[in-house]
Design an enzyme around this catalytic site. Structure first.
Site, short mmCIF file in Angstrom:
data_model
loop_
_atom_site.label_atom_id
_atom_site.label_comp_id
_atom_site.label_asym_id
_atom_site.label_seq_id
_atom_site.Cartn_x
_atom_site.Cartn_y
_atom_site.Cartn_z
N GLY A 69 0.82 -1.22 0.00
CA GLY A 69 0.00 0.00 0.00
C GLY A 69 0.85 1.27 0.00
CB THR A 70 3.88 2.25 1.91
OG1 THR A 70 3.26 1.92 3.16
CG2 THR A 70 4.75 3.48 2.06
CG ASN A 156 -5.60 3.67 8.63
OD1 ASN A 156 -5.95 4.64 7.96
ND2 ASN A 156 -4.61 3.73 9.50
CD GLN A 184 -7.17 -0.97 6.82
OE1 GLN A 184 -7.88 -1.93 7.09
NE2 GLN A 184 -5.92 -0.88 7.25
CB SER A 204 -1.89 -3.38 1.05
OG SER A 204 -0.96 -4.09 1.82
CG HIS A 206 0.16 -6.65 4.82
ND1 HIS A 206 -0.10 -6.23 6.10
CD2 HIS A 206 0.60 -5.58 4.15
CE1 HIS A 206 0.20 -4.93 6.19
NE2 HIS A 206 0.62 -4.51 5.02
CB THR A 242 13.06 -9.68 -10.87
OG1 THR A 242 14.22 -9.38 -11.63
CG2 THR A 242 12.59 -11.09 -11.16
CB CYS A 333 2.05 2.96 9.98
SG CYS A 333 1.21 1.79 8.92
N1 PLP Z 1 -3.00 2.78 3.53
C1 PLP Z 1 -3.78 2.38 4.55
C2 PLP Z 1 -5.16 2.95 4.68
C3 PLP Z 1 -3.30 1.46 5.49
O1 PLP Z 1 -4.09 1.07 6.50
C4 PLP Z 1 -1.99 0.96 5.34
C5 PLP Z 1 -1.41 0.04 6.36
O2 PLP Z 1 -1.56 0.24 7.56
C6 PLP Z 1 -1.22 1.39 4.25
C7 PLP Z 1 -1.76 2.30 3.36
C8 PLP Z 1 0.16 0.88 4.01
O3 PLP Z 1 0.11 -0.38 3.41
P1 PLP Z 1 1.39 -1.38 3.42
O4 PLP Z 1 1.57 -1.82 4.83
O5 PLP Z 1 1.00 -2.48 2.50
O6 PLP Z 1 2.54 -0.58 2.91
#
Ligand code: PLP
Length: 388
Positions: A69-70, A156, A184, A204, A206, A242, A333
């Site tokens: 996601g990041t 989130n 989310q 994302s 995970h 890759t 985070c």
């Molecule tokens: N965006 C949201 C709304 C999230 O909740 C998160 C993770 O907490 C992220 C982005 C970041 O995703 P990733 O952990 O896959 O980098």
């Protein structure tokens, strides 16, 4: 251990792990290699891309695999801004909200230091962004570069869902490009590129019982971005490196499981979330539920307390952990940092209430017994903290 921190990350689904192990053993080639071992990897990659595209009603070429996601948020925001700057020598104006994840806020802050004009929309008391606020901000802009709007689908920390299709309509009426962080919401509520009318969306794996280290950016085919990763020509020249084929396939399997029973799982999770809400209200004195009943994800409940000023938020989470219940305060985070949640502050909560807030996040594997145990644990932790 009762795991109610599924918005931070989820346990990998057994079916996903199984499929990934087979791939890791048998499909080890580089998807760019011409020989048959490489072409098997290419076929697996193409098949997963097609399936994921279909799940969100997009075209396969509109999917860029990223590390999560990041990276997807960074690629959408910086990639869009860098491309427009390269064309015109000017930065696009960027419109966002202070309730966004740091993966959106931080790249935007970086662009602001480089000269981009950034506007933060007003937040309603329920945590949502209104169309009126977006419309009036867009009307106040006078630049010639097409502006970028970045508003998340679901939050989130609170689970609150923004009126994202309506916001996209408003953005497009004034010619802006719309990005949405759907990390989310995907797998919990319907997410379709066509139905929501969004130009860029971040995913994302995970968060949906898939592997860590893989995500995707949906990029509408008409939009050009500057890649953040320069190197190989992978992902149609939009992300060098890759391709991690077994992670992509794991993401696809996890997504397919989430989407297949989306409504049934959402209903089950919403029932558990409602059980949690009423259990906390009935058993935990002075509790204040932050997550609204309407317009929220089925799996997140955020709660704070009237006497928050006398409570230590970190001690609360540790107390729950000692009673075998994993929950979080603020987003994963930012945990470990003593700052109160920026999301709750942006919603107008006093700092002490934001600092003491507890987030419960449910998964499709959560049971009613676990919910009742979590309520009992919270009542005990608070009773102990209040006595001392
Ligand atoms: N965006 C949201 C709304 C999230 O909740 C998160 C993770 O907490 C992220 C982005 C970041 O995703 P990733 O952990 O896959 O980098």
């Amino acid at each position: 251990m009762i795991y109610l921190d599924n918005s931070a990350t989820t346990p990998i689904a057994p079916e996903v792990l199984e499929r990934m192990s087979v791939l890791r053993r048998e499909v080890f080639g580089n998807a760019s290699s011409i020989h048959r071992i490489g072409q098997r990897a290419r076929a697996a990659l193409d098949e997963s891309r097609e399936k994921l595209a279909m799940m969100i009603e997009a075209e396969p070429r509109e999917i860029i695999f990223t590390s999560g996601g990041t990276e997807s948020d960074n690629t959408a925001i910086k990639g869009y801004a860098f491309a427009r700057h390269a064309e015109s020598g000017r930065w696009p104006a960027i419109i966002t909200a202070r309730t966004e994840h740091h993966a959106v806020l931080a790249p935007i802050e970086m662009l602001a230091t480089m000269g981009a004009d950034v506007h933060y929309l007003q937040i309603e008391s329920d945590g949502r962004v209104s169309c009126e606020s977006l419309r009036s901000t867009l009307e106040s802009l006078d630049g010639s570069v097409v502006p970028l709007v970045s508003i998340m689908h679901a939050n989130n920390e609170t689970g609150v869902v923004n009126p994202i299709a309506d916001l996209a309509l408003v953005a497009h009426e004034s010619g802006a490009v719309m990005h949405s962080d759907t990390v989310q919401s995907f797998g919990k509520i319907p997410v379709s590129a066509r139905a929501l009318g969004i130009d860029m969306m971040s995913f994302s794996a995970h968060k949906i019982h898939g592997p860590r280290g893989i995500g995707a950016l949906y990029l509408r085919k008409e939009i050009e971005i500057e890649p953040l990763m320069h190197g190989g020509v992978q992902e149609r020249n939009r992300r060098g490196g890759t391709e991690p084929v077994e992670l992509v396939v794991g993401f696809d399997v996890a997504a397919r499981i989430s989407i297949t029973d989306l409504n049934a799982n959402a209903e089950r999770m919403a029932d558990l979330r409602d059980r949690l809400r009423s259990g906390i209200i009935a058993n935990v004195e002075g509790s204040r539920v932050i997550t609204t009943d309407a317009n929220s994800l089925p799996n997140i409940l955020s709660v704070t307390f009237d006497d928050a000023i006398d409570l230590d938020g970190e001690a609360l989470i540790v107390g729950m952990d000692l009673r075998d219940v994993a929950v979080s305060n603020g987003s994963a985070c930012t945990s470990g940092s003593p700052q109160p949640s920026h999301v709750l502050l942006a919603m107008g909560l006093p700092a002490e209430q934001a600092r003491a807030a507890v987030r419960f996040s449910i998964s499709r594997y959560t049971t009613a017994f676990e919910i009742d145990s979590a309520v009992a644990a919270l009542a005990e932790v608070l009773a102990t903290m209040r006595r001392n």
